[in-house]
Each structure stands twice: as C-alpha cells, then as structure tokens.
Design an enzyme around this catalytic site. Structure first.
Site, mmCIF file in Angstrom:
data_model
loop_
_atom_site.group_PDB
_atom_site.id
_atom_site.type_symbol
_atom_site.label_atom_id
_atom_site.label_comp_id
_atom_site.label_asym_id
_atom_site.label_seq_id
_atom_site.Cartn_x
_atom_site.Cartn_y
_atom_site.Cartn_z
ATOM 1 C CG ASN A 81 0.720 -2.043 -6.780
ATOM 2 O OD1 ASN A 81 -0.284 -2.024 -7.477
ATOM 3 N ND2 ASN A 81 0.673 -2.285 -5.485
ATOM 4 C CG ASP B 209 5.227 5.195 -6.005
ATOM 5 O OD1 ASP B 209 5.965 4.973 -5.015
ATOM 6 O OD2 ASP B 209 4.363 4.394 -6.397
#
Lengths: 414, 303
Positions: free
Chosen positions: A267, A294
């Site tokens: 996401n 991330d």
C-alpha cells in the site's frame, strides 16, 4: 585506509579517484594517494552509502522480523542510515520509545533515525518531547491523518522543530472502500478498487494547509500520475513539498495482481503502466528526490493466506540497489548517477544528514559492482521479498560505515 | 485441464467442449437410474466458506450421479472455526485422498491460491467478486439449448456488474464465444473496464428492446447502506425487470437469473415465472454442466 582506483560519485558525478579515510573521516580525495591499508577497488563504483527515509523496524513485533535482521539487511544493501517509521508496538508517541529505537544494537556508526507519530486517537502526540529526544520527522504512516484541523496544528509543530512531515497521502474513506486502485486489474481480479484520486486529493489538502505554515512536507511512496501532477501544481504555488518513490512502484504495475501473489501486496497499490512511467520520468528529472524502500517485513503465515487477508508490505532493503540497477539503469531509463543520488545524498539531505564524498565528512560509503550476474537470495529476516530468485546484474560489494568495513570482504593489501 | 478457476482463463474451445459434454450428461439426469460409473473411486470435496443452496448441492449431486464419493466441509462445523488456515485445510483433504476440491470463498483469488500448491484439482465455486465459472457455463448451456447458438446473440446482463462474479464469468465466456454483451445497471455498479468486453447501456428499456437474452443479477440488499444505490424502490423502478419492460422486448426474449431472487426488486414475480423465464431450468442444467466439468478434470484421462 585508502580505497585505490575507485570510480566515485562526487557531487552527483562519477570520477576516477582514490579516497583516503582516517579515524572514520574522509581525509583526502585524489589520484595516486599513498599510505597504509590500501584496498584496491578497481572495477567498483563508490557512492555515498544509502539512506532509507522509510523503514519499518518491527519493535514489539519481532516475529515479523527481528530489528537486528532489519539492520543487517540494510547494511548488506549498502545503507548506513534508516529512518524508522513510528508504527511499532507500542507506537512512537513519546521520548522513551524514541530513545529505545535510537539505541537498537547496530554496527558502530549506523544510524537508526526515528520518526514520531503525529497524532494518536485524534490528539497530538508529545511532539515537543520527541523532538528534544531527536526525532527527525513526524508521520502517521500507514494511515492518513483524516482530521484536517489536527494535521494543520501538527505541521506547525513540525515547522517549529524543523521536522520532516512524512505524509502517507491517501484519503482514508476511499482507501477503506477498496484493496487496489480501480482500473483494469480490479475488474479482472475481483479485488475491490478505490479511485486513484484518493492520493492526489490527500496531497492537495496537505499541500494547501502547508501553504501558510511552510513545514517540510514530504509525500512518501508516491504512486500515481495525478499525485505527481498535484505535487507539481503545489510547487508552482510556491508551497514546500518533496517526495519519494519506492522501488516496487518503479518496477511493478497493476498487471501483477492477476497472480494474487501476496508478496506483491503493498500500500499504496500499483498504478497502471502510465503511472509507473511517470514515476520513472519524475525520478529522472528530479521532481521526485529520493527512493524510499518502505521496507515492511511480515511473517510467512501472515503472507501465506488469501490475498485479501494478507497484510500490505514488501521487505526488500537488501536487494534494492541490485534490482533497480538491473531494471532501470541497465535499461537506460535512469542514469546510474541519478539512482545513486536518489538512494544516498538526496534522502540524507531531507533528513538533515551531512553526507557525501567530500574531505572532512564521515566516511559512509557503499561499494558496488555492475556487469555481473547473480540471483537474489533470501539471507535473513522476513521473506516477503518479491525479488527473491530474480537475476540481477549488480551487487553491493561492501558497506563502509564511519570508516569501518561493516559489510563485505574488502581486504586491505598489507 | 487441471483446474477450473475462471472463464477468463478458458479458451473458446475449452468452453465449447464443456458445453458439448453437458448435453449427454443432461440425458443421464433425465434417466430413471441417474448414475454412471465414470468417477467411481474418485473423491470430490466441497469446501464452502459462504452459504449456498444451489451451487453446493448441484456440485454434490453431480459428483454422486457420476459415482464419485463426496466430502462436504461446511465451515461452521469444521476446524476452520478453530482457526485452521486454508492451506492446512487443503492439506488435510489431500491427506484423505481427495481428487478435486470445489471451493467457494468470499476472498478473491482463494481458488488461485489453492491451485498454487494443491495436488487436487481445484474448481472455483465462486470467489468474492471475481468469478463463478460453473454458473456462467450453465447459463451459456441454457442459452444455447434455447437459441441454438451463442455467437451473434445480444445478451444483456442487468444489475450489479461491479460486485457480481456471475456477471464477470458470463462476460468473459460470452465474449469468447462471439456474443454481443450489453450491460445495464446503476452507474455506481458498472465498472469502467467492463467496456473492454461489453457495451454499456444505461437506458434499461433500450437495452431490453435490443436483447435476445437477459440475465438479471441478484442485488445485495446492503448496497444502499454502502452508499451505492439510491433506494430499493428506486432501483426496482429504474433497473428492475418488470412485466412492462419485458412486454417491450422481443417476444422470444430469454430470461435468466442465477438465484436466489429478490422478487419485486431486481425481477418481478410474474416475470420470474413467465413462459420466457428459464430460471428453474438453469438449476437442472447446472448439475449437467458440473458433471461435464468433473468429467474433463477427473475422468478425461481414463476415458
């Protein structure tokens, strides 16, 4: 130590040189340097070591990945600094948790920077105390700050304390209505789609609120063309906004969802081919400053289930450089200098780290080799790395942190 | 063919093979003794994570008519309640010698996930909002029985296209066989990308006038709470298959509904039981088509 016959990235340009390191500091740069402990690095490229602006260190959820493994993976990937996101257990909302993260065991000189939560349960966190404890940024990562009023107040504290605001810009109501972006793939997989405007709309709100505040607003893991256009528009208005992109958003588009591979569940979701090309283009021309991993490790049982029930996240910090080199540099989509800068000095600058190959600066360096053939393997930590098994044409040969070889087999000749 | 995951992945030839095979299977069902030995010694499990009357029983009857042994796992009474993962549940079934698993699951891609590691043949009995291939195949079989062909027919799919796995499987299969697919329904429930396969016609009356076949989709009543439809009454008035609308259509308009119906919402009682409706026949044909699917997955090699 003297690194001999290097091709080094100095001021965003590659040049042939030797580098001398004394007491952890770069003491001399130039050709034909003499001294003890000479390491011949002929054929390697030396870059300022990498800096990750967006790392999930699983304090309190060690079953996902032990923080020691996260740090070891980062070092083997060429990183000397990571910025820990605040969604630990408990989350980073006060000075005590900040200090705990800062003091995680790590090689000498390795930096665990810490980001604090911006809000919790709809009130501000202890931003002042966390700032005093040395946080570098504020973020409600993984969850956008719905409350516009509270976000507006929080960025004022960020401005006062010179903190980066790391913004996971994504309208929460729209996000909750789907799993991936609405589009071809949502139709073909049945996975519920939510509109891409969820990202641009959130960026617009946050940017406009920042117009009168002037905090260092940073949009993390940008994923859509309209987000880039919105950032461009805000910049035209003179609003301070920077951004980063993840390796996976540079490399994958929504067509991968057909396989229901949970290791490709991240996401924000992947956009289409146009979005991906726009991200590459913006990285090349500098509109996107940095690449952020991330890095989000999860356990095998969590990822080994129905796609929709598996958590979002990709953990690939140790493979990032080799994969990006192979897919973007070798294919001539991004110059090597741009890739290395976006992984090193650009994120360092956003995090206020004094970094680069320059006399007087700390010797935090990564040595890479290109033109080889290797396969990405799982070494340690979480396995939710979609690049495992992939053939790559570059590798990290060594990581030097504060003048010490923290990773790799570089042997001084004498 | 090892698995049946969706009509999206089937070729035109594979679809036609199943339809052709279903005709002799239907003959078996119509016999006095509804039993052939084709799958004797095979075990077929139905693993349903969502409620179902017709699909589950249809798959089980189809197996029994072909002399396979069946195991039925209903989630409410199984170890799933104790937190057993889907992977472990499938390993358990495999250890018992199961040859095929029919799975229905609320999660999109759950059958694809099973197919990625299971040794048994996986049959998708409906996954989330993705596909329901056996339903689409029985719809096509029913249409072909009545119209003699699929190619060139105008087939209207009416209702909640967005959330309907029946719609998606029908759309893929129909377009592969050369039908002209038209979709109609509220703008919130018509996904943009359906246009790659179908003509979008928001004017329901106009769509019905053109159609040779209409397949009416079930409306989930909670769509209003979700903010997707204005009201059930409004839906019925604008998108429902009413007697008046049917009267404006072709005289031989064929009416299908996958069931269960919300009478008075997406379809009127009189329409559901009219001479043009083949809704009950769909149920009988479902058994025949599922027998054909088993035959191709499990019986083909020995035959």
């Amino acid at each position: 130590m003297i690194l001999k016959n290097a091709t080094a990235l100095i001021n965003r340009q590659l040049q042939k040189t030797d580098i001398k390191i004394d007491n952890g500091i770069i003491s001399e740069i130039g050709q034909g340097l003499q001294g003890e402990k000479v390491v011949d690095v002929e054929g390697m490229i030396i870059s300022p070591a990498f800096v990750d602006i967006h790392t999930h260190v699983r304090v309190g959820q060690e079953y996902k990945e032990d923080p020691a493994a996260t740090i070891a993976r980062a070092v083997s990937g060429g990183y000397f600094a990571i910025n820990a996101m605040p969604n630990t257990v408990p989350p980073v909302t006060n000075a005590a948790t900040v200090k705990y993260l800062q003091n995680l065991p790590a090689p000498e000189g390795f930096k665990v920077l810490v980001t604090g939560m911006m809000t919790q349960d709809n009130v501000l966190t202890e931003i002042e105390e966390m700032s005093a404890a040395g946080i570098v940024a504020l973020s409600d990562d993984g969850r956008w700050t719905d409350n516009s009023f509270l976000f507006y107040q929080a960025i004022k504290y960020a401005m006062k304390n010179n903190l980066l605001v790391i913004d996971h810009a994504q309208d929460s109501t729209l996000f909750r209505s789907g799993r991936i972006y609405e589009g071809r793939a949502s139709f073909h997989t049945g996975l519920k789609g939510f509109p891409k405007a969820a990202e641009a709309a959130a960026i617009y709100r946050d940017g406009m609120l920042n117009a009168t505040v002037g905090a260092k607003l940073h949009i993390t893991h940008v994923s859509t063309l309209s987000a880039l256009e919105t950032i461009g528009f805000l910049k035209q208005l003179g609003i301070h906004v920077t951004s980063d992109v993840t390796p996976h958003h540079l490399l994958f588009d929504e067509s991968v969802y057909h396989t229901y591979d949970t290791n490709l569940k991240a996401n924000p979701p992947f956009g289409d081919e146009r979005d991906r090309k726009a991200l590459i283009h913006s990285l090349r021309n500098g509109e996107i400053q940095a690449i952020a991993t991330d890095h989000a490790p999860h356990s095998e049982p969590e990822k080994d289930q129905e796609w929709e029930d598996a958590p979002y996240g990709i953990a690939s910090i140790d493979a990032v450089f080799s994969v990006l080199y192979t897919e973007l540099v070798e294919t001539r989509m991004i110059p090597l200098e741009t890739l290395l800068t976006a992984l090193s000095t650009a994120p360092a600058k956003l995090l206020k780290l004094d970094h680069g190959i320059e006399v007087g600066k700390e010797a935090n360096l990564v040595l890479v080799r290109t033109g080889i053939t290797e396969t990405v393997t799982h070494v340690q930590g979480a396995k939710n790395n979609p690049y495992i098994g992939k053939e790559v044409h570059a590798k990290v040969e060594g990581t030097i942190i504060k003048g010490q070889i923290a990773y790799g087999h570089l042997q001084p000749a004498n | 063919m090892k698995h049946l995951l969706g009509t999206k992945d089937l070729t035109k030839e594979e679809i036609l093979t199943i339809l052709d095979m279903a005709a002799p299977m239907k003959d078996i069902i119509l016999r006095e003794i509804k039993k052939v030995p084709t799958l004797r010694g095979k075990i077929i499990a139905t693993l349903f994570y969502e409620p179902s009357t017709r699909t589950k029983n249809s798959f089980e009857l189809a197996a029994k008519f072909m002399s396979a042994d069946t195991v039925s796992i209903s989630v409410a009474t199984s170890a799933v309640q104790k937190g057993e993962s889907l992977r472990d549940t499938v390993y358990t079934l495999e250890a018992m010698g199961v040859d095929a698993i029919v799975i229905r699951h609320s999660r999109n891609g759950a059958p694809h996930y099973l197919a990625s590691f299971s040794k048994a043949s996986i049959v998708n009995g409906g996954d989330g909002q993705n596909e329901h291939p056996s339903q689409a195949l029985l719809d096509l079989f029913t249409i072909r029985e009545h119209k003699g062909r699929i190619e060139g027919l105008k087939v209207l799919i009416l209702g909640d296209i967005m959330h309907s796995r029946v719609a998606k499987s029908n759309i893929y299969a129909l377009s592969k066989l050369g039908a002209e697919v038209i979709v109609s329904g509220p703008p919130t429930l018509i996904p943009e990308h359906v246009k790659e396969y179908a003509e979008v016609c928001y004017d329901v009356d106009a769509a019905i006038r053109k159609a040779d076949v209409v397949n009416v989709l079930r409306l989930q009543l909670e769509r209003q709470q979700a903010g997707l439809i204005t009201s059930l009454q409004d839906y019925h008035a604008t998108y429902g298959l009413t007697k008046e609308r049917v009267a404006k259509g072709k005289d031989d308009l064929l009416i299908l509904h996958p069931g269960p119906m919300n009478r008075g919402i997406e379809i009127d009682e009189e329409v559901a039981y009219s001479r043009q409706s083949v809704i009950q026949e769909q149920v009988s044909n479902g058994v025949a088509v599922r027998m054909a699917i088993y035959y191709l997955l499990l019986g083909g090699a020995q035959a």
